[in-house]
Write an enzyme that holds these catalytic residues in place. Structure first.
Site, short mmCIF file in Angstrom:
data_model
loop_
_atom_site.label_atom_id
_atom_site.label_comp_id
_atom_site.label_asym_id
_atom_site.label_seq_id
_atom_site.Cartn_x
_atom_site.Cartn_y
_atom_site.Cartn_z
N ARG A 411 0.81 -1.23 0.00
CA ARG A 411 0.00 0.00 0.00
C ARG A 411 0.84 1.27 0.00
O ARG A 411 0.34 2.35 0.29
CB ARG A 411 -0.97 0.02 1.19
CG ARG A 411 -2.05 -1.07 1.14
CD ARG A 411 -2.89 -0.97 -0.12
NE ARG A 411 -4.06 -1.80 -0.12
CZ ARG A 411 -4.15 -2.97 -0.75
NH1 ARG A 411 -3.10 -3.44 -1.39
NH2 ARG A 411 -5.27 -3.64 -0.74
N LEU A 412 2.12 1.18 -0.33
CA LEU A 412 2.98 2.36 -0.43
C LEU A 412 2.97 2.84 -1.88
O LEU A 412 3.97 2.82 -2.59
CB LEU A 412 4.40 2.03 0.05
CG LEU A 412 4.51 1.57 1.50
CD1 LEU A 412 5.95 1.25 1.85
CD2 LEU A 412 3.96 2.64 2.44
#
Length: 435
Positions: A411-412
């Site tokens: 999720r970066l």
């Protein structure tokens, strides 16, 4: 066989991706289905899955020996039937590819295949099963006539669905067979669906979710992004500029087989700030911004008259990319609306006259169809142009910000946004946003 195996692997990975089903068992028989399974095993490995193969009765022919050699050279694990039966399948694998028997199989399975098939039956609580062409043990026409056989979660029909597919009640039915020659289609009068883009498979049915899986838990639905390792770099985007970058992204999405890559969500708001969102189709873009066409008297048209602020968003799932645009909206010049209107098929031109968009139909759909029939009769002479309705035309969104979003692991995600002070400014500032 190579194309069939690729079709099977593509279909299986579509519904059981490596992010949720990394461990795959391929059970391969001695015939063509087994060969398809061995090819699929190789492709699933390349897709990122951890693949194990049980091939208990190898066919001693050069083609099959070569397929085994290819799998072993990739480090794929081969299990004997005894090793496979040592513990329940659901403790070691996330999905099973059933490539044991095809349509030429007759009679009862003999050892060691009988024991393997028993491990795939519902009573053994196996992981999801992907059956190649025909579930092993099924009759090619009658299916599982005895009612005691396999209940696969997914069926991948090859070339065309066999009659037994009528009895398939699992979650996902795919067709793989883009390789069918025209003469075969004509000989057997095959009515095959269209394949999208470069896809090797196409979904043709299924219940969507296996009853054995229980109710869907929305909170558990997640996808691991960025498997391809793509990233967004400030230097690259700074050199391109926002519209040139959008042009590159849009053309890539179109070339990757995305259905309607020009579909975009359009968010508007009333004068009081009440929001509304819907999907429309992008019909043009240039240095000015983004253009679409609609009925000016529709809900969105009236909201844009009251409040010119709007936003659009594109989502291209195969690329794990989205583009978000915020800005101010204005109508395009009449000559631009005329040019697009007369580029449309004549039926679409009449359709713009038929629909009083967003207005209630007090007499149901028949009211719409009656009006369509009346207007089609009125403009039956195709030598006479259909007039563009004054209430129909284009809108242009002049962007104040354009954000490019790329999915990344954990999720970066990468988020790079261009912003400018006014719609008339040529000076864009590029900034990176936290995911």
């Amino acid at each position: 066989m190579e194309l069939a195996g690729l079709s099977v692997a593509s279909a299986a990975a579509t519904e059981y991706p490596v992010s949720t089903h990394p461990r795959v068992l391929v059970v391969a028989g001695p015939g063509n289905n087994g060969g398809d399974g061995l090819v699929a095993a190789r492709h699933l490995h390349h897709f990122g899955h951890t693949v194990s193969i049980c091939y208990p009765k190898p066919t001693d022919r050069p083609l099959y020996n070569g397929l085994v050699t290819q799998c072993r050279s990739l480090g794929l694990q081969f299990l004997t039937s005894e090793e496979l039966q040592a513990s329940p399948l659901n403790t070691r694998f996330d999905v099973v590819l059933d490539a044991l028997f095809g349509f030429s199989f007759k009679g009862e399975p003999r050892p060691p295949f009988d024991a393997i098939i028993d491990m795939l039956k519902p009573g053994a609580n196996p992981p999801p099963i992907v059956a190649v062409d025909i579930p092993s043990g099924w009759d090619v026409e009658a299916g599982d006539a005895a009612g005691t056989g396999l209940r696969p979660d997914m069926l991948v029909s090859l070339t065309a669905p066999k009659l037994c597919a009528k009895h398939f009640a699992g979650s996902h039915h795919y067709l793989g067979g883009r390789f069918v020659p025209p003469q075969i289609k004509e000989k057997y009068r095959l009515q095959l669906p269209a394949y999208s883009g470069v896809s090797q498979c196409v979904r043709v049915g299924g219940s969507g979710r296996s009853p054995a899986a229980g109710p869907a838990n929305v909170a558990d639905m997640r996808l691991s992004y960025g498997a391809g390792g793509r990233s967004l770099d400030e230097a690259d985007l700074a050199e391109a500029g926002p519209m040139a970058e959008f042009d590159a992204w849009f053309k890539l999405a179109a070339s990757c087989g995305v259905q309607e890559p020009n579909a975009m969500s359009l968010a508007t708001a009333s004068a009081s700030g009440a929001p509304s969102v819907r999907y429309v189709l992008l019909k043009g873009y240039d240095e000015r911004g983004f253009v679409w066409y609609t009925n000016y008297d529709s809900s969105k048209g009236k909201q844009l008259e009251e409040n010119a602020a709007a936003s659009i968003a594109f989502w291209w799932e195969p690329l794990q990319r989205q583009v978000r645009v915020e800005g101010v909206v204005e109508k395009v010049p009449d000559e631009e609306s005329d040019a697009y209107f007369y580029s449309r098929p004549r039926g679409h031109q009449i359709g713009a006259l038929v629909s009083m968009q967003s207005m209630p139909l007090r007499h149901g759909r028949q009211e719409l169809e009656d009006r369509a029939a009346w207007l089609e009769a009125q403009y039956a002479d195709e030598t006479a142009p259909v007039p563009r309705p004054p209430h129909w035309g284009g809108f242009l969104l002049r962007p104040l910000s354009i954000e490019f979003w790329q999915g990344r692991p954990s999720r970066l995600h990468d988020r790079l946004r261009y912003v400018r002070q006014s719609a008339g400014s040529q000076e864009w500032r590029l900034e990176r946003l936290a995911p």
